[in-house]
Motif scaffolding. Sequence first.
Motif, PDB file in Angstrom:
ATOM      1  N   MET A   1       0.135  -1.421  -0.231  1.00 57.97           N
ATOM      2  CA  MET A   1      -0.207   0.603  -0.036  1.00 57.97           C
ATOM      3  C   MET A   1       0.753   1.381  -0.041  1.00 57.97           C
ATOM      4  O   MET A   1       2.059   1.622   0.705  1.00 57.97           O
ATOM      5  CB  MET A   1      -0.609  -0.047   1.203  1.00 57.97           C
ATOM      6  CG  MET A   1      -1.714   1.411   1.053  1.00 57.97           C
ATOM      7  SD  MET A   1      -3.247   0.873   3.086  1.00 57.97           S
ATOM      8  CE  MET A   1      -3.461   0.258   2.953  1.00 57.97           C
ATOM      9  N   ASN A   2       0.505   1.953  -0.599  1.00 64.28           N
ATOM     10  CA  ASN A   2       0.782   3.512  -0.725  1.00 64.28           C
ATOM     11  C   ASN A   2       0.699   4.226  -0.082  1.00 64.28           C
ATOM     12  O   ASN A   2      -0.915   4.860  -0.091  1.00 64.28           O
ATOM     13  CB  ASN A   2       0.886   4.292  -2.182  1.00 64.28           C
ATOM     14  CG  ASN A   2       2.109   5.044  -2.500  1.00 64.28           C
ATOM     15  OD1 ASN A   2       3.180   5.097  -1.886  1.00 64.28           O
ATOM     16  ND2 ASN A   2       2.244   6.172  -3.829  1.00 64.28           N
ATOM     17  N   ILE A   3       1.303   5.072   1.092  1.00 65.38           N
ATOM     18  CA  ILE A   3       1.046   6.032   2.154  1.00 65.38           C
ATOM     19  C   ILE A   3       1.337   7.129   2.026  1.00 65.38           C
ATOM     20  O   ILE A   3       2.170   7.400   1.855  1.00 65.38           O
ATOM     21  CB  ILE A   3       0.942   5.051   3.096  1.00 65.38           C
ATOM     22  CG1 ILE A   3       1.062   4.186   3.406  1.00 65.38           C
ATOM     23  CG2 ILE A   3       0.705   6.664   4.480  1.00 65.38           C
ATOM     24  CD1 ILE A   3       1.422   3.153   4.860  1.00 65.38           C
ATOM     25  N   TYR A   4       0.918   8.429   2.098  1.00 64.80           N
ATOM     26  CA  TYR A   4       0.534   9.508   1.791  1.00 64.80           C
ATOM     27  C   TYR A   4       1.054  10.315   3.348  1.00 64.80           C
ATOM     28  O   TYR A   4       0.195  10.162   3.928  1.00 64.80           O
ATOM     29  CB  TYR A   4      -0.246  10.610   1.353  1.00 64.80           C
ATOM     30  CG  TYR A   4      -0.550  11.823   1.088  1.00 64.80           C
ATOM     31  CD1 TYR A   4       0.740  12.271   0.644  1.00 64.80           C
ATOM     32  CD2 TYR A   4      -1.351  12.766   2.135  1.00 64.80           C
ATOM     33  CE1 TYR A   4       0.739  14.266   0.370  1.00 64.80           C
ATOM     34  CE2 TYR A   4      -1.004  13.533   1.733  1.00 64.80           C
ATOM     35  CZ  TYR A   4       0.030  14.467   0.551  1.00 64.80           C
ATOM     36  OH  TYR A   4       0.317  16.077   0.850  1.00 64.80           O
ATOM     37  N   VAL A   5       2.566  11.004   3.632  1.00 63.21           N
ATOM     38  CA  VAL A   5       2.462  11.644   5.134  1.00 63.21           C
ATOM     39  C   VAL A   5       2.241  13.142   4.584  1.00 63.21           C
ATOM     40  O   VAL A   5       3.587  13.180   4.266  1.00 63.21           O
ATOM     41  CB  VAL A   5       3.496  10.593   5.784  1.00 63.21           C
ATOM     42  CG1 VAL A   5       3.576  11.619   7.430  1.00 63.21           C
ATOM     43  CG2 VAL A   5       3.166   9.485   5.793  1.00 63.21           C
ATOM     44  N   SER A   6       1.958  13.660   5.395  1.00 63.52           N
ATOM     45  CA  SER A   6       1.860  15.186   5.184  1.00 63.52           C
ATOM     46  C   SER A   6       2.119  16.116   6.513  1.00 63.52           C
ATOM     47  O   SER A   6       2.136  15.876   7.282  1.00 63.52           O
ATOM     48  CB  SER A   6       0.746  15.584   4.560  1.00 63.52           C
ATOM     49  OG  SER A   6      -0.269  15.621   5.280  1.00 63.52           O
ATOM     50  N   ASN A   7       2.065  17.152   6.723  1.00 66.54           N
ATOM     51  CA  ASN A   7       2.809  18.161   8.052  1.00 66.54           C
ATOM     52  C   ASN A   7       3.976  18.090   9.013  1.00 66.54           C
ATOM     53  O   ASN A   7       4.034  17.776   9.859  1.00 66.54           O
ATOM     54  CB  ASN A   7       1.537  18.753   8.728  1.00 66.54           C
ATOM     55  CG  ASN A   7       1.028  19.582   9.616  1.00 66.54           C
ATOM     56  OD1 ASN A   7       2.181  20.334   9.072  1.00 66.54           O
ATOM     57  ND2 ASN A   7       0.704  19.598  11.392  1.00 66.54           N
ATOM     58  N   LEU A   8       4.528  17.331   7.381  1.00 66.10           N
ATOM     59  CA  LEU A   8       5.869  16.825   8.384  1.00 66.10           C
ATOM     60  C   LEU A   8       6.956  17.819   8.458  1.00 66.10           C
ATOM     61  O   LEU A   8       6.928  19.406   7.533  1.00 66.10           O
ATOM     62  CB  LEU A   8       6.912  15.972   7.539  1.00 66.10           C
ATOM     63  CG  LEU A   8       5.972  14.274   7.322  1.00 66.10           C
ATOM     64  CD1 LEU A   8       7.110  14.072   5.964  1.00 66.10           C
ATOM     65  CD2 LEU A   8       6.255  14.141   7.810  1.00 66.10           C
ATOM     66  N   SER A   9       7.395  17.611   9.223  1.00 66.47           N
ATOM     67  CA  SER A   9       8.815  18.715   9.677  1.00 66.47           C
ATOM     68  C   SER A   9       9.810  19.145   9.034  1.00 66.47           C
ATOM     69  O   SER A   9      10.256  18.266   8.012  1.00 66.47           O
ATOM     70  CB  SER A   9       9.322  18.628  10.897  1.00 66.47           C
ATOM     71  OG  SER A   9      10.502  19.310  11.497  1.00 66.47           O
ATOM     72  N   PHE A  10      10.477  19.658   8.711  1.00 68.56           N
ATOM     73  CA  PHE A  10      11.428  20.032   7.048  1.00 68.56           C
ATOM     74  C   PHE A  10      12.542  20.008   7.658  1.00 68.56           C
ATOM     75  O   PHE A  10      13.309  19.128   7.013  1.00 68.56           O
ATOM     76  CB  PHE A  10      11.605  21.578   7.366  1.00 68.56           C
ATOM     77  CG  PHE A  10       9.700  22.303   6.555  1.00 68.56           C
ATOM     78  CD1 PHE A  10       9.832  21.868   5.233  1.00 68.56           C
ATOM     79  CD2 PHE A  10       9.563  23.466   7.094  1.00 68.56           C
ATOM     80  CE1 PHE A  10       8.563  22.409   4.548  1.00 68.56           C
ATOM     81  CE2 PHE A  10       7.995  23.982   6.404  1.00 68.56           C
ATOM     82  CZ  PHE A  10       7.890  24.158   5.410  1.00 68.56           C
ATOM     83  N   ASN A  11      12.585  18.799   8.559  1.00 70.48           N
ATOM     84  CA  ASN A  11      14.333  18.105   9.375  1.00 70.48           C
ATOM     85  C   ASN A  11      14.241  16.642   9.021  1.00 70.48           C
ATOM     86  O   ASN A  11      14.881  16.339   9.257  1.00 70.48           O
ATOM     87  CB  ASN A  11      14.021  18.279  10.857  1.00 70.48           C
ATOM     88  CG  ASN A  11      14.524  20.037  10.979  1.00 70.48           C
ATOM     89  OD1 ASN A  11      14.994  20.787  10.824  1.00 70.48           O
ATOM     90  ND2 ASN A  11      14.141  20.227  12.183  1.00 70.48           N
ATOM     91  N   VAL A  12      12.630  16.413   8.919  1.00 75.22           N
ATOM     92  CA  VAL A  12      12.340  14.871   9.052  1.00 75.22           C
ATOM     93  C   VAL A  12      12.515  14.101   7.504  1.00 75.22           C
ATOM     94  O   VAL A  12      13.013  14.847   6.338  1.00 75.22           O
ATOM     95  CB  VAL A  12      11.104  14.295   8.653  1.00 75.22           C
ATOM     96  CG1 VAL A  12      10.780  13.172   8.227  1.00 75.22           C
ATOM     97  CG2 VAL A  12      10.738  15.026   9.768  1.00 75.22           C
TER      98      VAL A  12
ATOM     99  N   ALA B   1      -2.528   6.795  -0.148  1.00 73.98           N
ATOM    100  CA  ALA B   1      -2.264   7.985  -1.406  1.00 73.98           C
ATOM    101  C   ALA B   1      -2.931   7.349  -2.105  1.00 73.98           C
ATOM    102  O   ALA B   1      -3.893   5.983  -2.532  1.00 73.98           O
ATOM    103  CB  ALA B   1      -0.632   7.481  -1.988  1.00 73.98           C
ATOM    104  N   LYS B   2      -3.564   8.743  -2.952  1.00 75.52           N
ATOM    105  CA  LYS B   2      -4.282   9.011  -4.011  1.00 75.52           C
ATOM    106  C   LYS B   2      -3.852   8.289  -5.533  1.00 75.52           C
ATOM    107  O   LYS B   2      -2.761   9.106  -5.386  1.00 75.52           O
ATOM    108  CB  LYS B   2      -5.726   9.517  -4.044  1.00 75.52           C
ATOM    109  CG  LYS B   2      -6.114   9.832  -2.658  1.00 75.52           C
ATOM    110  CD  LYS B   2      -7.287  10.659  -2.927  1.00 75.52           C
ATOM    111  CE  LYS B   2      -8.077  10.913  -1.797  1.00 75.52           C
ATOM    112  NZ  LYS B   2      -8.259  11.850  -1.129  1.00 75.52           N
ATOM    113  N   PRO B   3      -4.314   7.334  -6.288  1.00 71.29           N
ATOM    114  CA  PRO B   3      -3.128   7.345  -7.320  1.00 71.29           C
ATOM    115  C   PRO B   3      -3.634   9.210  -8.341  1.00 71.29           C
ATOM    116  O   PRO B   3      -4.168  10.062  -7.837  1.00 71.29           O
ATOM    117  CB  PRO B   3      -4.088   7.216  -8.177  1.00 71.29           C
ATOM    118  CG  PRO B   3      -5.375   5.614  -7.325  1.00 71.29           C
ATOM    119  CD  PRO B   3      -5.576   7.350  -6.289  1.00 71.29           C
ATOM    120  N   LYS B   4      -2.610   9.280  -8.340  1.00 74.13           N
ATOM    121  CA  LYS B   4      -1.966  10.566  -9.559  1.00 74.13           C
ATOM    122  C   LYS B   4      -2.824  10.493 -10.502  1.00 74.13           C
ATOM    123  O   LYS B   4      -2.989   9.879 -11.506  1.00 74.13           O
ATOM    124  CB  LYS B   4      -0.203  10.454  -9.878  1.00 74.13           C
ATOM    125  CG  LYS B   4      -0.307  11.827 -10.453  1.00 74.13           C
ATOM    126  CD  LYS B   4       1.679  11.834 -11.023  1.00 74.13           C
ATOM    127  CE  LYS B   4       2.245  13.121 -10.882  1.00 74.13           C
ATOM    128  NZ  LYS B   4       3.912  12.857 -10.881  1.00 74.13           N
TER     129      LYS B   4
END
Length: 101
Positions: A1-12, A77-80
Amino acid sequence: MNIYVSNLSFNVQDEDLRGFFAEYGEVSSAKVILDRETGRSRGFGFVEMPDNAAAQTAISELDGATVEGRNIKVMEAKPKEDRPARGGGNFGGGGGYNKRY
């Protein structure tokens, strides 16, 4: 499965992202998306997990979790989608020119 992760710190970084998900199961890949021009993180990334059950557990456990002071968002993640090419195209708004007499 493809997983989308947002609102990450710019240090990650990629390895950090992999580590967040590895405790839930095998991680095929983990990639923080970088800005082409600056090379800095854009604050989101993608994780691939081959086991859908493990991926669903990771999504439910990590969605809303606080990482480096930020509440991350985690979802499948949704397909592009195909987006129209940039440039050209008819954007409306008249055309021609104003001729003064």
